[in-house]
Design a protein around this motif. Structure first.
Motif, PDB file in Angstrom:
ATOM      1  N   LEU A  80      44.822  44.377  34.939  1.00 42.41           N
ATOM      2  CA  LEU A  80      44.613  43.230  35.601  1.00 42.41           C
ATOM      3  C   LEU A  80      45.652  43.243  36.621  1.00 42.41           C
ATOM      4  CD1 LEU A  80      43.881  40.437  35.815  1.00 42.41           C
ATOM      5  CD2 LEU A  80      45.673  39.652  34.385  1.00 42.41           C
ATOM      6  N   VAL A  81      45.460  42.814  38.107  1.00 42.30           N
ATOM      7  CA  VAL A  81      46.498  43.001  39.207  1.00 42.30           C
ATOM      8  C   VAL A  81      46.664  41.644  39.774  1.00 42.30           C
ATOM      9  CG1 VAL A  81      46.355  45.540  39.486  1.00 42.30           C
ATOM     10  CG2 VAL A  81      44.634  43.744  40.619  1.00 42.30           C
ATOM     11  N   GLY A  82      45.859  40.608  39.597  1.00 41.81           N
ATOM     12  CA  GLY A  82      45.817  39.433  40.346  1.00 41.81           C
ATOM     13  C   GLY A  82      44.669  38.269  40.183  1.00 41.81           C
ATOM     14  N   MET A  83      44.902  37.304  40.631  1.00 43.72           N
ATOM     15  CA  MET A  83      43.878  36.275  40.469  1.00 43.72           C
ATOM     16  C   MET A  83      43.537  36.013  41.838  1.00 43.72           C
ATOM     17  SD  MET A  83      44.145  35.587  37.309  1.00 43.72           S
ATOM     18  CE  MET A  83      43.252  34.330  37.154  1.00 43.72           C
ATOM     19  N   TRP A  84      42.135  35.338  41.793  1.00 42.72           N
ATOM     20  CA  TRP A  84      41.397  34.982  43.074  1.00 42.72           C
ATOM     21  C   TRP A  84      40.844  33.573  43.021  1.00 42.72           C
ATOM     22  CZ3 TRP A  84      36.412  33.631  43.680  1.00 42.72           C
ATOM     23  CH2 TRP A  84      35.982  33.717  45.237  1.00 42.72           C
ATOM     24  N   SER A  85      41.025  32.723  43.893  1.00 46.90           N
ATOM     25  CA  SER A  85      40.454  31.288  43.856  1.00 46.90           C
ATOM     26  C   SER A  85      39.549  31.248  45.216  1.00 46.90           C
ATOM     27  CB  SER A  85      41.407  30.210  43.878  1.00 46.90           C
ATOM     28  OG  SER A  85      40.871  28.959  44.101  1.00 46.90           O
ATOM     29  N   PRO A  86      38.451  30.585  44.925  1.00 45.20           N
ATOM     30  CA  PRO A  86      37.497  30.508  46.127  1.00 45.20           C
ATOM     31  C   PRO A  86      38.124  29.895  47.383  1.00 45.20           C
ATOM     32  CG  PRO A  86      36.634  29.161  44.247  1.00 45.20           C
ATOM     33  CD  PRO A  86      37.792  29.872  43.767  1.00 45.20           C
ATOM     34  N   ASN A  87      38.988  29.002  47.189  1.00 45.73           N
ATOM     35  CA  ASN A  87      39.561  28.431  48.625  1.00 45.73           C
ATOM     36  C   ASN A  87      41.109  29.055  48.954  1.00 45.73           C
ATOM     37  OD1 ASN A  87      41.161  27.567  46.283  1.00 45.73           O
ATOM     38  ND2 ASN A  87      41.351  25.338  46.694  1.00 45.73           N
ATOM     39  N   LYS A  88      41.201  30.200  48.353  1.00 46.46           N
ATOM     40  CA  LYS A  88      42.172  30.759  48.756  1.00 46.46           C
ATOM     41  C   LYS A  88      41.876  32.301  48.959  1.00 46.46           C
ATOM     42  CE  LYS A  88      45.888  27.815  46.782  1.00 46.46           C
ATOM     43  NZ  LYS A  88      47.005  28.137  45.679  1.00 46.46           N
TER      44      LYS A  88
END
Length: 246
Positions: A195-203
């Motif tokens: 796991l290396v990060g998170m993603w959000s659809p508005n960012k």
């Protein structure tokens, strides 16, 4: 909204860059599906699935990954690529789908569709209906890999970003167990899932990864997976992916 930029800097990065030559890389961009095969060298019904995965790995629109599980090791042959983490991942998928059993060869298409890994007709049918909605862009600059995942439709859920180093091909001479005496070629052999990060659809998000840190000796492939983050913490739908091979 400005893109959020994350710099994933691992220990000893500068040391790793010394003496490492740049090599040409082959990218798979904008695939339609991620195929995850749960297999074992000790499973007599797995070789046909392993062969199918090897053929599908040649398709530019597919990202193939083989997770060698450890729960068949007791029957006489310890899978040389098996890891407990792979078995745990398969169990987590089963819990997410409300299933009480796991088996080999099992193939998951985009984290949701479950088919027997040796049934090519069923696999092709699932692929025909598959899609990945989130774009993942990869760019190698020397020994640094830039992963760019732009914004997407607001109806898509937040996701986790995984790096999955793999060995593209290896042959194993099975000496004991159900496949005794066979020389089997395996492909897309997963080494770990980080796991290396998170993603959000508005960012949108951009990661910079030192390639040698993830692709050590023997590893020649790296997949980037964007997978839906579920409320219960179990693996959800695959939203986007890309891979490179050197």
């Amino acid at each position: 909204m400005k893109k959020m930029i994350l710099h994933y800097v691992l220990a000893a990065t500068l040391l790793l860059f010394g003496g490492v030559a740049s090599v040409a890389m082959e990218f798979k961009a904008q695939p339609v599906a991620v195929l995850e095969l749960f297999t074992s060298q000790g499973c007599s019904s797995c070789p046909p699935a392993d062969e199918i995965l090897g053929e599908l790995a040649k398709d530019k629109t597919l990202i193939t990954l083989a997770y060698h599980v450890d729960y068949w090791n007791y029957i006489g042959w310890e899978d040389t690529f098996s890891k407990k983490e792979h078995s745990d991942l398969q169990r987590r998928y089963a819990r997410q789908r409300g299933e009480k059993r796991i088996y080999t060869p099992q193939m998951l298409i985009n984290g949701t569709v479950d088919v027997v890994g040796s049934r090519l007709v069923d696999i092709k049918k699932a692929i025909a209906n598959a899609r990945l909605d989130v774009r993942v862009n990869l760019k190698a600059d020397g020994e640094m890999l830039t992963i760019d995942i732009p914004m997407a439709s607001s109806d898509i859920k937040d996701a986790t970003i995984w790096l999955v180093p793999f060995i593209s091909k290896a042959q194993v001479n099975i000496e004991r167990g159900e496949n005794r005496g066979q020389l089997i070629t395996y492909s897309s052999i997963v080494q770990k899932r980080q796991l290396v990060g998170m993603w959000s659809p508005n960012k949108g998000v951009e990661l910079r990864i030192p390639i040698p840190q993830m692709m050590d000796e023997g590893v020649d492939g790296l997949a980037v997976l964007v997978q839906e983050r579920t409320e219960n913490g179990l693996p959800g739908r695959m939203l986007g992916a890309a891979s490179l091979l050197r």
